[in-house]
Design an enzyme around this catalytic site. Structure first.
Site, PDB file in Angstrom:
ATOM      1  N   LYS A 141       0.816  -1.213   0.000  1.00  0.00           N
ATOM      2  CA  LYS A 141       0.000   0.000   0.000  1.00  0.00           C
ATOM      3  C   LYS A 141       0.854   1.269   0.000  1.00  0.00           C
ATOM      4  CE  LYS A 141      -3.612  -0.270  -0.306  1.00  0.00           C
ATOM      5  NZ  LYS A 141      -4.299  -0.386  -1.615  1.00  0.00           N
ATOM      6  N   SER A 142       1.891   1.243  -0.811  1.00  0.00           N
ATOM      7  CA  SER A 142       2.761   2.415  -0.956  1.00  0.00           C
ATOM      8  C   SER A 142       2.847   2.885  -2.403  1.00  0.00           C
ATOM      9  CB  SER A 142       4.166   2.098  -0.433  1.00  0.00           C
ATOM     10  OG  SER A 142       4.171   1.862   0.940  1.00  0.00           O
ATOM     11  N   GLY A 143       1.885   2.471  -3.213  1.00  0.00           N
ATOM     12  CA  GLY A 143       1.904   2.847  -4.624  1.00  0.00           C
ATOM     13  C   GLY A 143       2.273   1.690  -5.542  1.00  0.00           C
ATOM     14  N   THR A 144       2.159   0.472  -5.052  1.00  0.00           N
ATOM     15  CA  THR A 144       2.556  -0.717  -5.810  1.00  0.00           C
ATOM     16  C   THR A 144       1.781  -0.840  -7.126  1.00  0.00           C
ATOM     17  OG1 THR A 144       2.877  -1.807  -3.676  1.00  0.00           O
ATOM     18  CG2 THR A 144       2.953  -3.190  -5.650  1.00  0.00           C
ATOM     19  N   THR A 145       0.459  -0.757  -7.040  1.00  0.00           N
ATOM     20  CA  THR A 145      -0.378  -0.933  -8.224  1.00  0.00           C
ATOM     21  C   THR A 145      -0.088   0.157  -9.251  1.00  0.00           C
ATOM     22  OG1 THR A 145      -2.081  -1.772  -6.716  1.00  0.00           O
ATOM     23  CG2 THR A 145      -2.743  -1.328  -8.985  1.00  0.00           C
ATOM     24  N   HIS A 173       7.712  -7.122  -2.256  1.00  0.00           N
ATOM     25  CA  HIS A 173       7.607  -6.305  -1.046  1.00  0.00           C
ATOM     26  C   HIS A 173       8.779  -6.560  -0.093  1.00  0.00           C
ATOM     27  CE1 HIS A 173       3.730  -4.696  -2.003  1.00  0.00           C
ATOM     28  NE2 HIS A 173       3.046  -5.803  -1.801  1.00  0.00           N
ATOM     29  N   TYR A 219       6.211   8.483  -3.071  1.00  0.00           N
ATOM     30  CA  TYR A 219       4.817   8.485  -3.524  1.00  0.00           C
ATOM     31  C   TYR A 219       4.274   9.906  -3.615  1.00  0.00           C
ATOM     32  CZ  TYR A 219      -0.210   7.305  -3.369  1.00  0.00           C
ATOM     33  OH  TYR A 219      -1.552   7.190  -3.634  1.00  0.00           O
ATOM     34  N   ARG A 225      -8.503   2.572  -2.630  1.00  0.00           N
ATOM     35  CA  ARG A 225      -9.382   3.151  -1.613  1.00  0.00           C
ATOM     36  C   ARG A 225      -9.574   4.645  -1.848  1.00  0.00           C
ATOM     37  NH1 ARG A 225      -9.072   5.259   3.529  1.00  0.00           N
ATOM     38  NH2 ARG A 225      -6.789   5.226   3.408  1.00  0.00           N
TER      39      ARG A 225
END
Length: 324
Positions: free
Chosen positions: A69-73, A132, A222, A287
């Protein structure tokens, strides 16, 4: 103890080997194990070890690394689009990002299986993978090859809130009564007891690797991507050795890729599906993506605690700072 761990690790990462490791329950109820100073979700741990031992990197590979949840996608979509822009931008309607989640296009190394190593033999070159794991836990072949590593780092307060929502929504441990409260969860996070943590070791590991070899490791924040995505898209392309030509810039290709990979564009693609063999709902990867969302959940005292913690933990990593 170390010899025992090494022997059992070679023995198919047996349950007896796992029992030698420190174990803890994450705030969402998911079992974790601690290995060589870092925490891993138990459900993925054997695959982490397998990829570390058996994955063979090519010099042309691209490795995308983040804490969850640090900009992976977002990073996956950008890297895929930049590398494949010759095909994508010739026929925008054929871009795979229009029909499938970026996690389908760029696999995680944790999905690597020793018994099926050819699954990662992609026909395209370069191959793009994501992970990760901390820098020290990357496969030796990754660190020793000339392949490129891109690391995206996020303000730990936003990352904490985002991963809390993500794990709570997906409930990896179905029988758990419920997640811990926010205060207890934050305590664990600040102690470094969380997936792929401690977060400060994860961040400083890649930051220091970037300082030592900036041609090997690109470190991006990010927040900087949010502030100026066009600049960072060009920065990524330059780092990967495929800079945008003057003609491409005049045609607006950089802006086109930036828009195609935006939060608003990606969140509507296959949003009702699942990724990773049904473990995660696709809509939970998107989200809100905003910078500073932590202010809606955490107190000023929590923020001050994080500020002091970061100052202490980042002392040996000059230049690495966050606005908190």
């Amino acid at each position: 103890m170390e010899k025992k761990q090494e022997r059992n690790e070679d023995d198919d990462f047996s349950e007896s080997f796992l029992q030698t490791l420190e174990q803890q329950t994450n705030w969402d109820g998911s079992p974790m194990v601690k290995y060589r100073g870092s925490w891993y979700l138990k459900i993925f741990f054997r695959s982490v070890l397998s990829s570390h031992k058996h994955f063979k990197a090519r010099d042309s590979d691209i490795i995308l690394s983040t804490l969850p949840k640090s900009g992976t996608t977002w990073l996956k979509a950008l890297a895929f689009s930049i590398v494949n822009r010759g095909t994508i931008c010739c026929d925008i309607g054929q871009n795979p990002l229009l029909t499938c989640n970026p996690h389908t296009l760029v696999p995680f190394l944790v999905m690597f299986e020793e018994n099926n190593p050819h699954e990662f033999d992609q026909p395209t070159d370069p191959r793009i993978f994501a992970t990760h794991v901390p820098f020290k836990a990357l496969a030796d072949s990754i660190r020793e090859s000339t392949c490129k590593i891109i690391y995206v780092c996020r303000n730990p307060l936003d990352q904490f809130i985002s991963i809390c929502h993500f794990l709570t929504e997906n409930k990896l441990e179905k029988d758990h009564a419920g997640p811990l409260g926010l205060d207890e969860s934050f305590d664990m996070f600040c102690e470094g007891t969380h997936p792929y943590g401690p977060f400060w070791e994860h961040m400083t590991g890649y930051w220091n690797a970037h300082l030592e070899n900036p041609g090997k490791v690109l470190f991006i924040k990010y927040e900087d991507m949010q502030e100026d995505i066009v600049f960072n898209v060009k920065k990524i392309a330059d780092f990967l050795g495929c800079p945008f030509s003057s003609e491409e810039e005049e045609r607006g290709i950089v802006e086109e890729i930036s828009k195609m990979c935006s939060f608003q564009s990606l969140k509507n693609v296959d949003k009702n599906g699942y990724s990773f063999n049904g473990l995660f709902k696709n809509n939970t990867f998107f989200r809100n993506g905003r910078v500073g969302d932590w202010t809606n959940y955490l107190t000023p005292a929590m923020a001050e605690r994080m500020k002091k913690l970061v100052e202490i933990k980042f002392q040996g990593s000059p230049g690495l700072t966050f606005k908190i």
